[in-house]
Design an enzyme around this catalytic site. Structure first.
Site: not given
Ligand code: TGC
Ligand code: FAD
Length: 391
Positions: A137, A168, A390, A96, A370-371, A249
């Site tokens: 990212l 990652w 945060f 998936r 994905e968070g 996603a």
């Molecule tokens: P924040 O200040 O909240 O927002 C920054 C700017 O972004 C805007 N915004 C959005 N716009 C569109 N869609 C959304 N969902 C949006 N959410 C926020 C917001 O309005 C703002 O805009 P502007 O114009 O004011 O600058 O940002 P922050 O830096 O405080 O961070 C918020 C937080 C922590 C929620 C965000 O950074 C977050 O979601 N962190 C988690 C990171 C994450 O999910 N990474 C995923 C990596 S990809 C992955 O894991 C793929 S796995 C795939 C797989 O294998 O299936």
């Molecule tokens: P960290 O951000 O270092 O977090 C460590 C711990 O601290 C976590 O428990 C977290 O919840 C906690 N934490 C962090 N900040 C706070 C806060 N402010 N308050 C309280 N607790 C907090 N990323 C991509 O871009 N593309 C991909 O395709 C992708 N695929 C992935 C596939 C796999 C198998 C894995 C494991 C990860 C993948 N990721 C990808 C990355 C993934 O999105 C990150 O691992 C995830 O967003 C968490 O980041 P980190 O691992 O650096 O943990």
């Protein structure tokens, strides 16, 4: 075992699905039963992505389910997209992942933020799996806080010069293209399409994972990579651009996790009915019934959450916070069910004869990527209180 699977539908959700939903769902279910379930344990054990399934994923519409047909997508609605993710993740979260990344993290940004030329060049080939993509990212020092990224590009007149690293990254070891998020000289985040073969671009694989073993994960390294200017996604910049892709996603994951939970529940229920201890099936004991009753209740609640979210998405009304809640709740539900279901099987629960342990280990990644679960709690917290916790 694969042909024994029955999908729980305790609240007759099927009655709310259209004929098209059922057709799409059943086609994906049959494909998973035929092409995924029989092979996936072996590939997970040897930590290898089964590349031969790419064609089948494309055929069931898993690459760009909601991308319009004129660009090669399946042109389906959001509930069909969710149902496809559910069926694929019933097979394996890693499979998936491949579909999520290709659809929502590669095709979606090209569709939503790309030029017409970029759409025509990449989308049809991504839809058939002729081209595979990944999404960069996360960085070594910036996971939950992607806004702090240091990967950057400089304007060199006729091209951009890209430097930095991503960690990652799902599919990176075999992807043909990468959607890379990087900062320009003003510190503004933009998306770039980086192609395999560009000088200075490498994608080393990450080994020794205990989770998502049938999915290939790796790094993206950019050492003075010259990226043509026409590879910039011009439609949106800032952190909101990658976060917009995550909305799509995460929605798919909210449905996908239900599939993994269903498979664990179905396996545990069958086992409990057949396994006799102390002269009666363990399904006839109160403790095992409690586990099974709680599982079907949680699956049913998750199905209703996903379905309503799908309706909101179809109407263009689903908010980031609503999507975040469904991703967090449904993945947490699935991982808890996997842990309970594994115990129902006793010692057999730790073997690859049954899929539960694999789902359980996979879900450790799904609850992180994905968070993380924590970050999604904070997204809900910020939404209901108006205070961002945060930073
Ligand atoms: P924040 O200040 O909240 O927002 C920054 C700017 O972004 C805007 N915004 C959005 N716009 C569109 N869609 C959304 N969902 C949006 N959410 C926020 C917001 O309005 C703002 O805009 P502007 O114009 O004011 O600058 O940002 P922050 O830096 O405080 O961070 C918020 C937080 C922590 C929620 C965000 O950074 C977050 O979601 N962190 C988690 C990171 C994450 O999910 N990474 C995923 C990596 S990809 C992955 O894991 C793929 S796995 C795939 C797989 O294998 O299936
Ligand atoms: P960290 O951000 O270092 O977090 C460590 C711990 O601290 C976590 O428990 C977290 O919840 C906690 N934490 C962090 N900040 C706070 C806060 N402010 N308050 C309280 N607790 C907090 N990323 C991509 O871009 N593309 C991909 O395709 C992708 N695929 C992935 C596939 C796999 C198998 C894995 C494991 C990860 C993948 N990721 C990808 C990355 C993934 O999105 C990150 O691992 C995830 O967003 C968490 O980041 P980190 O691992 O650096 O943990």
């Amino acid at each position: 075992r694969p042909d024994l699977f029955e999908a729980p539908d305790y609240y007759n959700l099927d009655d709310l699905l259209s004929e098209e939903h059922l057709l799409v769902r059943d086609a994906a279910r049959q494909w998973v039963k035929r092409d995924i379930s029989p092979i996936i344990e072996e590939y997970a054990q040897k930590a290898e992505f089964p590349t031969q399934i790419i064609k089948g994923l494309a055929e069931i519409g898993a690459f760009g389910p909601y991308i319009p047909e004129e660009y090669g997508g399946a042109g389906l609605d959001q509930i069909s997209y969710g149902l496809i993710m559910q069926e694929i993740e019933r097979g394996d979260s890693g499979v998936r992942s491949t579909a999520s990344v290709q659809s929502s993290l590669v095709m979606y940004p090209i569709f939503a933020y790309g030029t017409e030329e970029q759409r025509k060049k990449y989308l049809p080939k991504l839809a058939t799996g002729e081209l595979m993509g990944c999404f960069g990212l996360t960085e070594p020092d910036h996971g939950s806080n992607p806004g702090g990224m240091v990967t950057n590009f400089k304007d060199k007149g006729d091209h951009f010069l890209l430097n930095g690293a991503k960690l990652w990254i799902s599919n990176s070891p075999f992807a043909d293209i990468a959607i890379v998020w990087a900062k320009n000289e003003e510190g503004r985040i933009h998306g770039l399409i980086v192609e395999r073969g560009m000088e200075g671009f490498s994608t080393p694989e990450t080994h020794n994972k205990w989770s998502l073993r049938a999915s290939a994960t790796g790094e993206l390294i950019f050492d003075n990579v010259k990226v043509p200017k026409q590879n910039l996604l011009p439609g949106k910049s800032g952190l909101g651009a990658p976060l917009g892709c995550l909305d799509s996603a995460r929605y798919g994951i909210a449905w996908g996790a239900i599939g993994a939970a269903m498979d664990c529940y179905d396996t545990a229920l069958r086992y409990a009915k057949e396994r006799v201890q102390f002269g009666k099936p363990i399904a006839a004991t109160q403790l095992q019934q409690k586990k099974l009753a709680e599982m079907i209740t949680e699956i049913t609640k998750a199905q209703l959450l996903a379905f309503r979210l799908g309706q909101l998405k179809n109407e263009g009304k689903a908010t980031t916070a609503q999507i975040s809640m469904a991703k967090r709740n449904n993945v947490d539900m699935a991982i808890k069910i996997a842990r309970e279901a594994r115990q129902v099987l006793g010692g057999m629960g730790i073997t690859g004869e049954y899929p539960i342990m694999r789902h359980m280990m996979n879900l450790e990644s799904v609850i992180t990527y994905e968070g993380t679960h924590d970050i999604h709690l904070l997204i809900t917290g910020a939404d209901i209180t108006g205070h961002q916790a945060f930073k």
